[in-house]
Design a protein around this motif. Structure first.
Motif, short mmCIF file in Angstrom:
data_model
loop_
_atom_site.label_atom_id
_atom_site.label_comp_id
_atom_site.label_asym_id
_atom_site.label_seq_id
_atom_site.Cartn_x
_atom_site.Cartn_y
_atom_site.Cartn_z
N GLY A 461 39.56 54.86 38.25
CA GLY A 461 39.70 54.15 36.99
C GLY A 461 40.15 52.71 37.13
N ALA A 462 40.14 52.17 38.33
CA ALA A 462 40.59 50.80 38.55
C ALA A 462 39.62 49.80 37.93
CB ALA A 462 40.74 50.52 40.05
N VAL A 463 40.12 48.59 37.70
CA VAL A 463 39.26 47.50 37.24
C VAL A 463 39.20 46.45 38.34
CG1 VAL A 463 39.69 47.89 34.80
CG2 VAL A 463 41.15 46.31 36.08
N LEU A 464 38.05 45.80 38.43
CA LEU A 464 37.84 44.78 39.45
C LEU A 464 37.75 43.43 38.76
CD1 LEU A 464 37.24 44.32 42.50
CD2 LEU A 464 34.81 44.46 41.91
N PRO A 465 38.74 42.54 38.94
CA PRO A 465 38.66 41.22 38.29
C PRO A 465 37.65 40.33 39.01
CG PRO A 465 40.64 41.37 39.64
CD PRO A 465 39.99 42.73 39.69
N VAL A 466 36.89 39.56 38.22
CA VAL A 466 35.90 38.63 38.77
C VAL A 466 36.08 37.28 38.09
CG1 VAL A 466 33.48 38.27 39.35
CG2 VAL A 466 34.31 40.60 38.97
N GLU A 467 36.32 36.26 38.89
CA GLU A 467 36.58 34.92 38.38
C GLU A 467 35.34 34.35 37.67
OE1 GLU A 467 39.40 33.21 38.42
OE2 GLU A 467 40.48 34.85 39.43
N PRO A 468 35.53 33.36 36.79
CA PRO A 468 34.37 32.71 36.14
C PRO A 468 33.39 32.17 37.18
CG PRO A 468 36.43 32.00 35.13
CD PRO A 468 36.81 32.78 36.34
N HIS A 469 32.12 32.41 36.96
CA HIS A 469 31.07 32.01 37.88
C HIS A 469 31.39 32.46 39.31
CE1 HIS A 469 29.58 29.67 34.54
NE2 HIS A 469 30.71 29.02 34.47
N GLY A 470 31.96 33.66 39.38
CA GLY A 470 32.41 34.18 40.66
C GLY A 470 31.70 35.45 41.06
N TYR A 471 32.19 36.05 42.14
CA TYR A 471 31.53 37.22 42.70
C TYR A 471 32.55 37.99 43.53
CZ TYR A 471 31.32 33.41 46.08
OH TYR A 471 31.64 32.34 46.87
N ARG A 472 32.38 39.30 43.56
CA ARG A 472 33.18 40.18 44.40
C ARG A 472 32.23 41.12 45.14
NH1 ARG A 472 38.51 40.73 42.76
NH2 ARG A 472 38.81 41.59 44.87
N VAL A 473 32.45 41.29 46.43
CA VAL A 473 31.67 42.22 47.24
C VAL A 473 32.64 43.02 48.07
CG1 VAL A 473 29.87 42.50 48.98
CG2 VAL A 473 29.71 40.63 47.32
N LEU A 474 32.65 44.33 47.86
CA LEU A 474 33.55 45.24 48.57
C LEU A 474 32.75 46.22 49.40
CD1 LEU A 474 36.08 46.11 45.70
CD2 LEU A 474 36.14 44.17 47.28
N GLU A 475 33.22 46.47 50.62
CA GLU A 475 32.53 47.38 51.53
C GLU A 475 33.46 48.53 51.90
OE1 GLU A 475 30.34 47.31 55.91
OE2 GLU A 475 31.76 45.72 55.36
N LEU A 476 33.01 49.75 51.66
CA LEU A 476 33.71 50.95 52.10
C LEU A 476 33.09 51.38 53.41
CD1 LEU A 476 35.80 53.22 51.40
CD2 LEU A 476 33.87 54.48 50.46
N ARG A 477 33.79 51.16 54.49
CA ARG A 477 33.23 51.51 55.78
C ARG A 477 33.59 52.94 56.14
NH1 ARG A 477 34.63 46.07 59.32
NH2 ARG A 477 33.80 44.58 57.83
N PRO A 478 32.74 53.63 56.88
CA PRO A 478 33.05 54.98 57.33
C PRO A 478 34.34 55.01 58.14
CG PRO A 478 30.73 54.49 57.70
CD PRO A 478 31.40 53.20 57.31
N VAL A 479 35.00 56.13 58.12
CA VAL A 479 36.24 56.29 58.90
C VAL A 479 35.95 55.99 60.36
CG1 VAL A 479 38.02 57.90 59.65
CG2 VAL A 479 37.15 57.99 57.29
N GLY A 480 36.82 55.17 60.97
CA GLY A 480 36.64 54.82 62.37
C GLY A 480 35.91 53.52 62.58
N ALA A 481 35.34 52.93 61.50
CA ALA A 481 34.62 51.66 61.65
C ALA A 481 35.62 50.54 61.84
CB ALA A 481 33.76 51.39 60.43
N ASN A 482 35.21 49.49 62.54
CA ASN A 482 36.09 48.33 62.76
C ASN A 482 36.27 47.54 61.47
OD1 ASN A 482 36.35 48.94 65.47
ND2 ASN A 482 34.48 47.82 66.00
#
Length: 482
Positions: A461-482
């Motif tokens: 249920g979290a919210v992700l804030p995004v700045e004006p004219h902005g962008y967010r990119v999040l990566e969920l890496r598999p367990v054990g990834a660098n």
């Protein structure tokens, strides 16, 4: 020639993650999700190295003050670290002099299909460039102009029957504005054999890895199908068509050409995502809402089977010169749109100078070197292309990868892509105020913020804030990834 105003760049609409979108919860519930096989006649299989690749278009003339292969070669380590997988070299052939436009002429006025433009260097220089790229696990494709030649190409005199003529027997350009070139007549079997052999020449002699084919839809699809089979006898290749299969170019009369050319069925790995390009321009300027991307994706899924590719981009040689830089066209939303082009399904392309924040239109027919300015956006594009390179969730042509549109405020566009345990979340804000994107519970987890380069936790249920004219990119890496 004003190629942008007179020619519709090509591409048409890729089935963005052609499988039906499902949430990560539904994904995990499916023990073995079935990937739809590519139906006949879509029989083409991409080379394995295409999976995580991004394209980079190289304008050799303008890239350095020297404008040579050797001078460009010095940039290979930088482009390798940026994550580039395929280098697309604009045409490398000698340029015609008769009816030349500008002082140096158009790359696309080919005087000799089996020679190198001496302004760029020698065949050995080109070979060395390809070898050095291969050492870094980058591939090289050449821009190929099969549809027309320069007026002073020796073929005009040697094989006059290979060219299209008007009722009075005069040579004609393929399009009225393209006065520096003359149209080839592909009804001639001898011409087809010559053109196929010429393309094979570069694969054998310079070890190039494929071609970007200019105005591909104006050349018979059967020729491209036959040529692809011949090239594959030498080595696996990547083929990119400049075309839009769903829309006639504006310079053709209605009904003059059947747009359903089937270019992606056997001959080409990808075509241009031109409809997406125009849509991104329109959305960035506020002429359409971000939600218009949903209808685009639905049309893509209806038209194309899983595994087909379109090339996503915000600039190119044509766009930059004739339509304007991304800063002219996209304004404050230039970078958010670049994020979408790199992370929506499709194979992304970056044009020479975009990593420099290039804010000028490069001259098309004359020398006009790029001002690199310390590469201010090198890190930005590195983050995007390296993510593309490593994440299974963004893999090119993967029929099992999933795309899920996420609810978000009207000025934003948000989605998630997943493949097994790998996930990528993307949100862009095209408005002038801070926005928050409420994420479904199924997307909770421990992520890496790609641009901030730090851990980012998303509770249910979290919210992700995004700045004006902005962008967010999040990566969920598999367990054990660098």
């Amino acid at each position: 020639m004003n190629r942008w105003n007179t020619f519709l760049l090509a591409g048409a609409l890729l089935g963005l993650a052609a499988c039906q979108s499902r949430s990560p919860e539904a994904e995990s519930a499916a023990a073995a999700p079935e990937c739809p096989p590519r139906p006949a006649p879509y029989t083409l299989r991409h080379p394995g190295w295409v999976a995580g690749a991004s394209l980079y278009e190289v304008n050799i003339r303008q890239y350095t003050p020297e404008g040579t292969f050797r001078a460009f070669e010095r940039h290979l380590p930088r482009l390798d670290s940026m994550g580039v997988g395929i280098l697309w070299l604009m045409p490398v052939h000698p340029i015609g002099r008769e009816k030349r436009k500008g002082r140096l002429g158009s790359y696309y006025s080919v005087q000799d299909y089996r020679a190198v433009n001496p302004e760029m260097g020698t065949l050995d220089d080109l070979r060395h460039l390809v070898q050095e790229a291969h050492k870094r696990d980058m591939r090289v494709i050449l821009d190929w102009v099969a549809n027309h030649t320069s007026w002073d190409n020796p073929l005009v005199q040697q094989h006059p029957d290979w060219f299209t003529r008007d009722a009075r027997g005069r040579l004609v350009p393929p399009v009225a504005d393209w006065q520096d070139v003359v149209d080839l007549n592909f009804e001639r079997p001898e011409l087809r054999r010559y053109m196929t052999e010429s393309m094979a020449y570069w694969v054998r002699e310079a070890d190039v890895d494929g071609f970007r084919c200019d105005v591909a839809g104006l050349v018979p699809t059967a020729f491209w199908n036959d040529t692809r089979r011949e090239l594959e006898k030498i080595k696996p290749v990547f083929m990119l068509a400049e075309w839009d299969e769903l829309h006639d170019p504006p310079f053709l009369k209605p009904g003059e050409f059947d747009p359903r050319t089937g270019l992606l069925e056997q001959a080409f790995d990808a075509t241009y995502a031109l409809r997406l390009h125009y849509l991104l321009d329109s959305v960035a300027r506020g002429q359409q809402p971000p939600a218009a991307l949903d209808a685009y994706q639905a049309a893509e899924r209806r038209r194309y089977p899983a595994g087909t590719l379109l090339m996503n981009f915000t600039s190119s040689h044509d766009v930059n010169t004739w339509a304007g830089t991304e800063y002219e066209r996209l304004g404050a939303n230039a970078l958010p749109m670049a994020v979408l082009a790199a992370t929506l399904p499709g194979i992304p392309m970056v044009y020479s100078g975009q990593e420099a924040g290039l804010k000028k239109r490069l001259a098309f027919f004359d020398k006009d070197p790029i001002s690199w300015n310390g590469y201010p956006l090198q890190g930005f594009y590195t983050s995007l292309l390296q993510l593309k390179k490593r994440s299974p969730a963004l893999r090119n042509g993967d029929a099992c990868a999933r795309f899920e549109r996420l609810p978000s405020p009207a000025s934003t566009y948000a989605f998630g892509r997943s493949q097994g345990p790998a996930r990528v979340l993307v949100a862009v804000n095209l408005g002038a105020e801070l926005q928050e994107v409420a994420l479904p519970a199924g997307w909770a987890g421990q992520y890496h913020d790609v641009f901030a380069d730090q851990a980012y936790s998303l509770a249910p249920g979290a919210v992700l804030p995004v700045e004006p004219h902005g962008y967010r990119v999040l990566e969920l890496r598999p367990v054990g990834a660098n």
